[in-house]
Write a protein that holds these residues in place. Sequence first.
Motif, PDB file in Angstrom:
ATOM      1  N   ALA A 194       0.847  -1.205   0.000  1.00  0.00           N
ATOM      2  CA  ALA A 194       0.000   0.000   0.000  1.00  0.00           C
ATOM      3  C   ALA A 194       0.876   1.245   0.000  1.00  0.00           C
ATOM      4  O   ALA A 194       0.629   2.188  -0.768  1.00  0.00           O
ATOM      5  N   HIS A 195       1.910   1.258   0.846  1.00  0.00           N
ATOM      6  CA  HIS A 195       2.837   2.390   0.849  1.00  0.00           C
ATOM      7  C   HIS A 195       3.549   2.505  -0.496  1.00  0.00           C
ATOM      8  O   HIS A 195       3.765   3.618  -1.006  1.00  0.00           O
ATOM      9  N   LEU A 196       3.912   1.374  -1.065  1.00  0.00           N
ATOM     10  CA  LEU A 196       4.606   1.378  -2.352  1.00  0.00           C
ATOM     11  C   LEU A 196       3.731   1.973  -3.444  1.00  0.00           C
ATOM     12  O   LEU A 196       4.196   2.775  -4.270  1.00  0.00           O
ATOM     13  N   ASP A 202      10.205   4.686   1.678  1.00  0.00           N
ATOM     14  CA  ASP A 202      10.850   4.373   2.961  1.00  0.00           C
ATOM     15  C   ASP A 202       9.890   3.609   3.882  1.00  0.00           C
ATOM     16  O   ASP A 202      10.296   2.669   4.579  1.00  0.00           O
ATOM     17  N   LYS A 203       8.629   4.010   3.891  1.00  0.00           N
ATOM     18  CA  LYS A 203       7.642   3.316   4.720  1.00  0.00           C
ATOM     19  C   LYS A 203       7.428   1.888   4.213  1.00  0.00           C
ATOM     20  O   LYS A 203       7.253   0.950   5.015  1.00  0.00           O
ATOM     21  N   ALA A 204       7.435   1.729   2.902  1.00  0.00           N
ATOM     22  CA  ALA A 204       7.301   0.383   2.333  1.00  0.00           C
ATOM     23  C   ALA A 204       8.466  -0.498   2.760  1.00  0.00           C
ATOM     24  O   ALA A 204       8.273  -1.642   3.199  1.00  0.00           O
ATOM     25  N   LEU A 205       9.681   0.027   2.660  1.00  0.00           N
ATOM     26  CA  LEU A 205      10.857  -0.742   3.070  1.00  0.00           C
ATOM     27  C   LEU A 205      10.789  -1.091   4.556  1.00  0.00           C
ATOM     28  O   LEU A 205      11.217  -2.177   4.975  1.00  0.00           O
ATOM     29  N   MET A 228      10.823  -4.768  -5.549  1.00  0.00           N
ATOM     30  CA  MET A 228       9.744  -4.008  -6.175  1.00  0.00           C
ATOM     31  C   MET A 228       9.845  -2.518  -5.831  1.00  0.00           C
ATOM     32  O   MET A 228       9.522  -1.652  -6.652  1.00  0.00           O
ATOM     33  N   VAL A 229      10.290  -2.233  -4.606  1.00  0.00           N
ATOM     34  CA  VAL A 229      10.492  -0.828  -4.217  1.00  0.00           C
ATOM     35  C   VAL A 229      11.556  -0.198  -5.120  1.00  0.00           C
ATOM     36  O   VAL A 229      11.353   0.885  -5.683  1.00  0.00           O
ATOM     37  N   TYR A 230      12.696  -0.869  -5.257  1.00  0.00           N
ATOM     38  CA  TYR A 230      13.785  -0.315  -6.062  1.00  0.00           C
ATOM     39  C   TYR A 230      13.406  -0.238  -7.540  1.00  0.00           C
ATOM     40  O   TYR A 230      13.836   0.675  -8.255  1.00  0.00           O
ATOM     41  N   LEU A 231      12.589  -1.190  -7.997  1.00  0.00           N
ATOM     42  CA  LEU A 231      12.126  -1.164  -9.383  1.00  0.00           C
ATOM     43  C   LEU A 231      11.251   0.059  -9.624  1.00  0.00           C
ATOM     44  O   LEU A 231      11.429   0.774 -10.619  1.00  0.00           O
ATOM     45  N   LYS A 232      10.318   0.318  -8.722  1.00  0.00           N
ATOM     46  CA  LYS A 232       9.434   1.467  -8.913  1.00  0.00           C
ATOM     47  C   LYS A 232      10.192   2.782  -8.754  1.00  0.00           C
ATOM     48  O   LYS A 232       9.876   3.774  -9.398  1.00  0.00           O
TER      49      LYS A 232
END
Length: 265
Positions: A194-196, A202-205, A228-232
Amino acid sequence: MSNFLEEIDKYLDNIMTREERRAFEERVDNDSTLAEELKLQKDMRTVYDDNDWIEGDKTALKNDEAKQLRNFFASDEAKSLKASITEVMDNNRLNSGNKRFYFLGIAASIIVLMTISIFVFSESDYNDLYADNIALEEIPSMITRGEEENELINNAQTLFENKKYREASDVFSKYHNSDVDTIDPLSYIYKGVAHLELNEFDKALGQFGLLEQTHTLQSKKADWYRAMVYLKQEEKEKLRQILLQITSDSTNYNFERAKALLEDI
């Protein structure tokens, strides 16, 4: 033209006297051809500079697109292109007049096209890769029918499935702060994603870090969701490193998908 180039070189090399600089700048203000050549020479010097290829506008370099551009300029592909342009320019430095100006124009055009292609096509590619790999529908359901104590989870997942990510995140926070004996690790995945989706990286991580700390079967998915965070974010080097980590062991979650993604970036 040759006098133009000599004067421009002296001006850019800062070897003119104060009076010469003032006179030259007055000519630039009144001569559009000289002004255009001066701008082109400045741009090309930026291209040639081995220390800092695009250190022109400091504020522009702070946004995400500029980060992506700097990363590309550091790549082998960009260095090869730069070397080719420099070779062409060096071979034509001895030529004077319109021919040299012509080659400068070609080189500058290549840089402009390259920059546009990075911003338009590369950004689109990363967005497509993210959409193809995030696979929201593959996150296991947390909903348990008929159990009143799971009302928060049911509400949170329903909001998530309806793409109401802010509301879903808030309800998951209430669940995490409730008096349940054991937090379902899947909730960290849902809240992290959801954060992503809200670009709160940062919240997603942070959520995927909590997922890893559960030391459950679900915790093995933490690296994939970090990817997925780094991809986005279009953080190619961080993405590459974590994909290499995932593909180092065939038992890791999404091993095959990580291999395919590694080939695509």
